[in-house]
Design an enzyme around this catalytic site. Structure first.
Site, PDB file in Angstrom:
ATOM      1  N   MET A  54       0.846  -1.193   0.000  1.00  0.00           N
ATOM      2  CA  MET A  54       0.000   0.000   0.000  1.00  0.00           C
ATOM      3  C   MET A  54       0.883   1.245   0.000  1.00  0.00           C
ATOM      4  SD  MET A  54      -3.482   0.607   2.152  1.00  0.00           S
ATOM      5  CE  MET A  54      -2.867  -0.058   3.633  1.00  0.00           C
ATOM      6  N   CYS A  55       0.407   2.308  -0.619  1.00  0.00           N
ATOM      7  CA  CYS A  55       1.059   3.609  -0.581  1.00  0.00           C
ATOM      8  C   CYS A  55      -0.032   4.661  -0.701  1.00  0.00           C
ATOM      9  CB  CYS A  55       2.015   3.807  -1.761  1.00  0.00           C
ATOM     10  SG  CYS A  55       3.480   2.767  -1.719  1.00  0.00           S
ATOM     11  N   GLY A  56       0.315   5.877  -0.421  1.00  0.00           N
ATOM     12  CA  GLY A  56      -0.634   6.967  -0.623  1.00  0.00           C
ATOM     13  C   GLY A  56      -0.066   7.943  -1.633  1.00  0.00           C
ATOM     14  N   ARG A 102      -1.379   4.932   4.997  1.00  0.00           N
ATOM     15  CA  ARG A 102      -1.167   4.092   3.818  1.00  0.00           C
ATOM     16  C   ARG A 102       0.311   3.939   3.487  1.00  0.00           C
ATOM     17  NH1 ARG A 102      -5.607   3.170   0.274  1.00  0.00           N
ATOM     18  NH2 ARG A 102      -4.054   2.504  -1.234  1.00  0.00           N
TER      19      ARG A 102
END
Lengths: 305, 233
Positions: free
Chosen positions: A1-3, A32
């Site tokens: 996950m990343c933002g 995130r």
């Protein structure tokens, strides 16, 4: 996950508060991506670094990662005078160098004389900050809240496929005034590398996002416009992604064919704001009257400054 | 207090108190028929998950992931949009989204009704296990993937691979279907289909005519291993 987050202001008065608007966006996405954060801001004017009163067309800005090293910037500027002028602005463990040296010459000079410095970005409008660590601390360290400019892209990282280091943090850059942030994972970054490396394109990390960034910038140097490069990317880049791309005067957003990774856009007369999730847009001015939508898979969204 | 407000009506403001406290209250302290409003949802995840009482809950804004997930008995209305997985694994009750829904709306829902006034993104009704879903707008690709039971009504268009590997769920589409998934097929509408649509459209307060819809169901070619199919299945 990343933002991922992006913000482009249409109302010129908002350029002064670009950083202030984006800080809560990045903080909202720190769940995130708690291990690294970064941001590229596109500013308006290139400062002059010599005494002539005219900014030479060769003038560029370079964002440098210093890390733990101590640099004597007076000496740096003095030594650099053999090839040109420079002004330096330090910010945390980063520095921005504005110089009228020929860009390739300057990069070689830095590599030779200051190998401990890492060049994060080159261009006429881009400033780039990124580091490993808690996003809130990174935001404070470089005072993202004070940044001004026309548009920016930001990222919070939760590493899934390569190491957590400052160099592996996003945004990635290639060429000039070009950067990309990514939420997702590519399945063919090495075949992209094998395609690009014989053409003299050098990679700095083993990160999958770097492959996408260099591929798209290579397409544009080969003559594609941004939209065509992105269209080509749909065929060439395999895997899951939401990509947000910043250029000198544009923001662009694309999602993979399966919309595996989220993206949401809020648009008003004053700004376009992009995020992985609505919760980091909720604070924006006039958000209740914004046009809010999720880009469909393989749609190309481009916004101009 | 005006005549319309009942004494046990409640309002929670998520700008003022933690979501966890609100959800715990909703799990343990509500009375049947109680009307509860949640203000400033601001895209938070897991709002009103695991409800198990017949209450009326209004979420006054946009909700994040898994809004009203696992709902049982409650009637939940979300004034804005929702993130992924709204009403996922719903057991009964009703969830009504006034805006649009992100991916996997109503995933694995066992029973109850999910109404989405706007569009639903990809994978709407994935692995549906018996609930009804009515979407006022379009649905994205892979909607109804491996849906086992229940009914989906799409008043707009459907994306690619609609109803891929369907079991016993039935999908009704009013607009265009970009492509059908493996083993999904258009089938003739029956009187039962028309009355089903009449019932679901009425419940969703939509006025389309059931005559406008097409029926998609499983061709049941994937139900049994076919050794003569050259290992295709």
């Amino acid at each position: 996950m990343c933002g991922i987050v992006g913000l482009l202001v249409k109302e010129p008065e908002l350029r002064e508060s670009l950083g202030a608007l984006v800080v809560p966006m990045l903080l909202g996405m720190s769940d995130r991506g708690p291990d690294s954060a970064g941001l590229a801001v596109f500013t308006e004017l290139l400062e002059n670094c010599n005494s002539t009163g005219v900014v030479p067309s060769i003038t560029r800005k370079y964002s440098l990662y210093i890390g733990q090293h101590q640099i004597d910037w007076t000496e740096f500027t003095h030594n650099l005078q053999q090839i040109g002028n420079a002004i330096i602005k330090e910010n945390g463990n980063h520095a921005i160098v504005v110089s009228d040296c020929e860009p390739n010459l300057l990069k070689q000079w830095i590599k030779q004389h200051y190998p401990q410095l890492h060049i994060l970005s080159t261009g006429q409008t881009i400033d780039l900050y990124k580091d490993a660590g808690n996003p809130a601390e990174i935001i404070d360290r470089y005072q993202f809240g004070l940044l001004t400019g026309t548009h920016l892209v930001g990222h919070t990282r939760m590493a899934t496929e390569s190491a957590v280091t400052p160099a592996h943090a996003h945004p990635f850059t290639a060429g000039e005034d070009f950067c990309l942030v990514h939420n997702g994972a590519l399945s063919n970054p090495y075949s992209i590398r094998r395609q690009l490396e014989p053409q003299g394109i050098q990679f700095e990390t083993d990160n999958d996002t770097e492959a996408a960034c260099r591929f798209l910038e290579w397409r544009m140097r080969e003559g594609d416009d941004l939209e065509t490069a992105l269209q080509t990317g749909f065929e060439a880049l395999d895997g899951f992604y939401t990509f947000l791309i910043g250029t000198k005067d544009k923001l662009a957003l694309v999602r993979d064919a399966f919309a595996c990774k989220p993206a949401i856009v809020a648009e008003t007369d004053d700004y376009v704001a992009i995020s992985s999730e609505f919760r980091s847009l909720a604070h924006l001015p006039n958000i209740k009257h914004a046009r809010i939508y999720e880009p469909a898979p393989e749609e190309i969204h481009v916004w101009m400054v | 207090m005006d005549g319309l407000t009942r004494s046990n009506d409640l309002t929670f403001d998520l700008a003022q108190m933690p979501l966890r406290d609100v959800n715990q209250f909703l799990h343990h302290n509500v009375e049947s028929g109680q009307k509860i409003t949640i203000l400033n949802p601001d895209g938070a995840h897991n709002i009103a998950v695991g409800l198990d009482a017949p209450i009326d809950l209004d979420i006054a804004g946009h909700a994040g992931y898994y809004a009203a997930g696992m709902n049982k008995l409650a009637n939940v209305t979300i004034a804005g949009n929702v993130g992924p997985g709204v009403a996922e694994n719903m057991m009964s009750g009703r969830v009504h989204v006034r805006g649009f829904a992100s991916v996997a709306a109503g995933a694995s829902a066992h029973s109850g009704l999910l109404v989405i006034d706007g569009d639903a993104s990809l994978r709407c009704g994935i692995s549906l296990k018996g609930a009804d879903i009515v979407v006022g707008g379009n649905v994205g690709s892979f909607s109804g993937f491996m849906a086992q039971a229940g009914r989906m009504v799409v008043c707009g268009n459907a994306g690619d691979a609609l109803g891929d590997s369907l079991y016993e769920a039935i999908i009704y589409v009013r607009g265009d279907i970009k492509s059908l998934g493996a083993d999904a097929q258009l089938q003739p509408m029956t009187d039962t289909d028309y009355s089903t649509l009449e019932e679901l459209l009425t419940k969703a307060e939509l006025t389309y005519s059931p005559q406008e819809f097409k029926r998609i169901a499983s061709a049941k070619q994937l139900y049994h291993w076919n050794a003569n199919a050259h290992q295709e299945y």
